[in-house]
Enzyme design. Structure first.
Site, PDB file in Angstrom:
ATOM      1  N   THR A 141       0.290   4.039   4.459  1.00  0.00           N
ATOM      2  CA  THR A 141      -0.478   4.334   5.585  1.00  0.00           C
ATOM      3  C   THR A 141      -0.614   3.282   6.513  1.00  0.00           C
ATOM      4  OG1 THR A 141      -2.459   4.069   4.047  1.00  0.00           O
ATOM      5  CG2 THR A 141      -1.990   6.161   4.429  1.00  0.00           C
ATOM      6  N   LYS A 167       0.973   2.685  -2.791  1.00  0.00           N
ATOM      7  CA  LYS A 167       0.373   2.463  -1.503  1.00  0.00           C
ATOM      8  C   LYS A 167      -1.002   1.784  -1.941  1.00  0.00           C
ATOM      9  CE  LYS A 167      -1.887   4.380   0.808  1.00  0.00           C
ATOM     10  NZ  LYS A 167      -3.566   4.307   1.190  1.00  0.00           N
ATOM     11  N   THR A 178      -8.313   3.027  -7.085  1.00  0.00           N
ATOM     12  CA  THR A 178      -8.096   2.066  -6.221  1.00  0.00           C
ATOM     13  C   THR A 178      -6.690   2.094  -5.166  1.00  0.00           C
ATOM     14  OG1 THR A 178      -9.172   0.586  -7.740  1.00  0.00           O
ATOM     15  CG2 THR A 178      -8.271  -0.376  -5.772  1.00  0.00           C
ATOM     16  N   GLU A 264      -5.858  -4.906   4.688  1.00  0.00           N
ATOM     17  CA  GLU A 264      -5.764  -4.734   6.235  1.00  0.00           C
ATOM     18  C   GLU A 264      -6.284  -5.987   7.009  1.00  0.00           C
ATOM     19  OE1 GLU A 264      -6.529   0.408   6.530  1.00  0.00           O
ATOM     20  OE2 GLU A 264      -8.207  -0.977   6.512  1.00  0.00           O
TER      21      GLU A 264
END
Length: 699
Positions: A141, A167, A178, A264
């Site tokens: 993603t 991922k 998680t 991120e």
């Protein structure tokens, strides 16, 4: 990656996302034992609701997983879509519906367009084979890179393989699963024993990973074991189950570190070790709390040795949970440097520690004096980019009429404050670069995927429009290899360099100059870029001599640059043209020689006195040689030369590194190594403060 016997993998684009693969399939050719660990989120997605009550189980044959749509919080329709997909996969594979599990990840709250998946299944099944990399890409993603690994073990005297693709980048909280992680093994083990080993391994690894403390609706770890290794089937605790569990823990630990490093907006992997705790749960809780703390994460992003935030977090957890922990007796170290101990701060060289905290991995050690328990947690720093990624994630996502997801990221959708800051930042660099020459080596994935080709052509056009003078040098290795294979010729490489004999040289020249060059020129000129296609033979642009590998191995018709016709290139640049150069050189005898495009780009940059040299690659940039492979954002020639000499830079990147060193020694000021798999990385690197790849400068 080693693949367990009897497993096949595939990954295709089915249209759930506007770009990239988004549908993965993992198939066991033999009925497999299955186990799973799932999110405890009460808002669990439909695939979790379907799979959780069905494992552990015997006879599972396939896992189909999609990205781009979480199939979460979509009401009864979500379970209906899961049923449709399971039936379609079962029919396509000729197995029972009960033998299929599903998993999803992506945007929450949008109905999953199941028919897009069903329509893509024939192509996906046809593609099945030794392609775990394609499956790993398809489940990504906000991940910046695929994550996969394998371990080999001996069970009952038989060799077995345990592998995983996973991922995970955001919505990672250290509570059960998680991530989306698909584990495969050819070990023979009962579902019950596999479930026990998997649950314990997850508890020590993936349950200790945190990026943002936010638990997903879709977290799952699913393991399949088909028994084709031939070991006596493991059913009870014993040496073989211990070996298997250890391999699972080691494998999932690697996956956990990879996810934390790829968090991120992350710039640093953070490993937190808490020892001397009164119990295992206290140790795990304190380690996870430190790794999750926004204050600690923000300090580490800013290279601030603010150890007080770490010890305050320990004290807070001890107080809230009632743990018998005395923070005043603790010893705290950052990057191996003690900062607190004996109940008081310890003097340390603050500037030295700040420098150490700019490294890509941060080690935090908290040594308590209250017991024997120890735990390790992994996380990352908290950067500006994290906020931007998550502020934009759904505000710019739209659902198309066909159910697919698209991103509307026009600047007009952003706040006025963001647009002002972006414009001011970009204009600063545009003004600084006006009139400068920038040489770009174009190669790898950026040359293969149509959307990336378009993005690259747009970047070159924009560079020219804002006043830069771009020169493009292209490779073409994938095209050359594919063409030679069609002709029944096998490519041979020596240390990353293609051996080019007299028979294959005309094919190499045809592909580079006759095909790749012309296609790129056409793409650029469709945007009125004024591109001019050139072979190195044109106008005696690249004079070359035959090259020999450092080992003495004859590389055939491979050359190295002797001289660049600087006046010819300057004439084109002064005329407003963009030279696009095919790396074919002219020997003194008038023949052709194939030259490494990295070397040509370096030689051209030096000859033109270019300030900037840019390499597009198939990796995020120059990476650390450590298992986490973290991106090195900035380094100088001494550091790069040291890495090459130490053997940390190998294969194709070794030749690139040597070309970079030659360019900087020849007067080029800055060399950028960028990920060509992402669109518009050239613009992002040049026109923003932080950039996106590795920057190499002269010492």
């Amino acid at each position: 990656m080693r693949i367990p016997k009897g497993f096949r993998f595939g990954g295709v684009a089915c249209g759930l996302k506007p770009q990239r693969r988004d549908l993965a399939l993992v198939v066991s050719d033999h009925p497999a034992a299955a186990a799973g660990v799932f999110t405890i989120n009460k808002a669990a997605a439909a695939p979790i609701q379907d799979a959780r009550p069905r494992v552990p189980a015997e006879g599972i044959r396939a896992i189909v997983a999609n990205s781009g749509n979480a199939n979460a919080l979509t009401g009864p329709a979500g379970l209906d879509d899961v049923a449709v997909i399971r039936s379609a996969v079962a029919d396509a594979l000729g197995v029972q519906k009960r033998a299929v599990l599903t998993a999803s990840t992506g945007v929450i709250g949008a109905r999953l367009p199941a028919m897009k998946i069903v329509t893509a299944l024939p192509a996906l099944v046809d593609q099945l084979g030794d392609h775990p990399d394609l499956a790993a890409e398809a489940i990504m993603t906000t991940d910046t890179r695929p994550k996969m690994a394998a371990r080999e073990v001996t069970l009952g005297g038989k060799a077995a393989v345990v592998s995983a693709i996973c991922k995970g980048s955001g919505m990672l909280a250290p509570q059960l699963a998680t991530t989306m992680c698909l584990v495969t093994t050819d070990a023979a083990v009962t579902p019950k024993a596999l479930q026990e080993a998997l649950s314990r391994a997850v508890q020590k690894t993936l349950n200790m990973v945190t990026v943002d403390g936010e638990m997903s609706t879709n977290d799952c770890v699913i393991a399949l074991a088909n028994g084709l290794a031939g070991n006596p089937r493991i059913a009870e605790p014993g040496p073989d189950l211990t070996v298997l569990e250890t391999a699972l823990g080691d494998l999932l630990g690697e996956m956990g570190r990879a996810m934390a490093a790829d968090g991120e907006g992350a710039t640093k992997l953070v490993e937190v070790v808490v020892s001397g705790a009164p119990g295992d749960e206290a140790a795990r809780d304190c380690a996870r709390s430190i790794a999750s703390s926004p204050l600690v994460k923000a300090a580490l992003f800013g290279a601030d040795p603010n150890w007080g935030r770490i010890l305050s977090t320990v004290g807070a957890r001890a107080g809230a949970a009632g743990y018998p922990i005395d923070p005043f007796k603790a010893r705290v170290s950052l990057q191996g440097i003690a900062v607190f101990g004996g109940g008081a701060p310890i003097e340390f060289d603050r500037e030295n520690l700040r420098t150490r905290l700019r490294e890509s991995r941060i080690d935090v050690l908290v040594e308590l004096a209250d017991g024997e328990a120890r735990a390790t947690a992994w996380g990352c720093d908290l950067s500006y980019d994290y906020v931007k990624i998550n502020a934009d994630y759904t505000s710019l996502i739209i659902q198309k009429p066909d159910g697919g997801i698209a991103k509307d990221d026009r600047v007009s959708n952003y706040s006025p404050a963001f647009k002002r800051a972006l414009l001011a930042e970009a204009l600063k660099y545009i003004a600084a670069f006006s009139g400068q020459i920038a040489v770009i080596k174009y190669g790898g994935a950026a040359m293969v995927k149509d959307s990336l080709k378009e993005a690259f052509a747009e970047d070159v056009y924009l560079l020219k429009k804002v006043g830069l003078k771009p020169v493009v040098v292209h490779g073409g290795a994938p095209e050359i290899t594919a063409t030679l294979e069609k002709l029944g010729e096998r490519s041979e490489f020596v240390d990353g360099m293609r051996v080019t004999d007299a028979q294959s040289l005309p094919v190499v020249e045809m592909v580079l100059t006759g095909k790749v060059n012309q296609e790129l020129v056409a793409l650029l000129n469709a945007r009125n870029a004024g591109a001019v296609g050139l072979s190195g033979k044109d106008g005696r642009l690249l004079r070359a001599k035959k090259a020999t590998h450092e080992s003495g191995r004859d590389l055939g018709q491979v050359g190295e640059v002797v001289e660049v016709n600087r006046e010819f290139l300057r004439m084109l640049l002064d005329g407003g043209y963009v030279p696009v150069i095919s790396p074919i050189g002219l020997s003194d005898e008038g023949g052709s020689l194939s030259i490494n495009a990295d070397e040509v780009a370096s030689a051209v940059a030096v000859a033109l006195g270019a300030k900037k040299l840019i390499y597009l690659t198939d990796v995020p940039g120059i990476l650390e040689s450590s298992p986490d492979g973290a991106l090195v954002r900035q380094l100088d020639t001494l550091d790069l030369a040291r890495r090459v000499q130490a053997g940390a830079v190998t294969g194709g990147m070794k030749w690139k590194a040597q070309s970079i060193l030659a360019a900087l020694a020849g007067g080029v000021e800055r060399v950028h190594v960028l990920d060509g798999r992402q669109p518009h990385t050239v613009i992002a690197e040049l026109f923003t403060d932080r950039g996106v790849g590795s920057l190499v400068t002269a010492t």
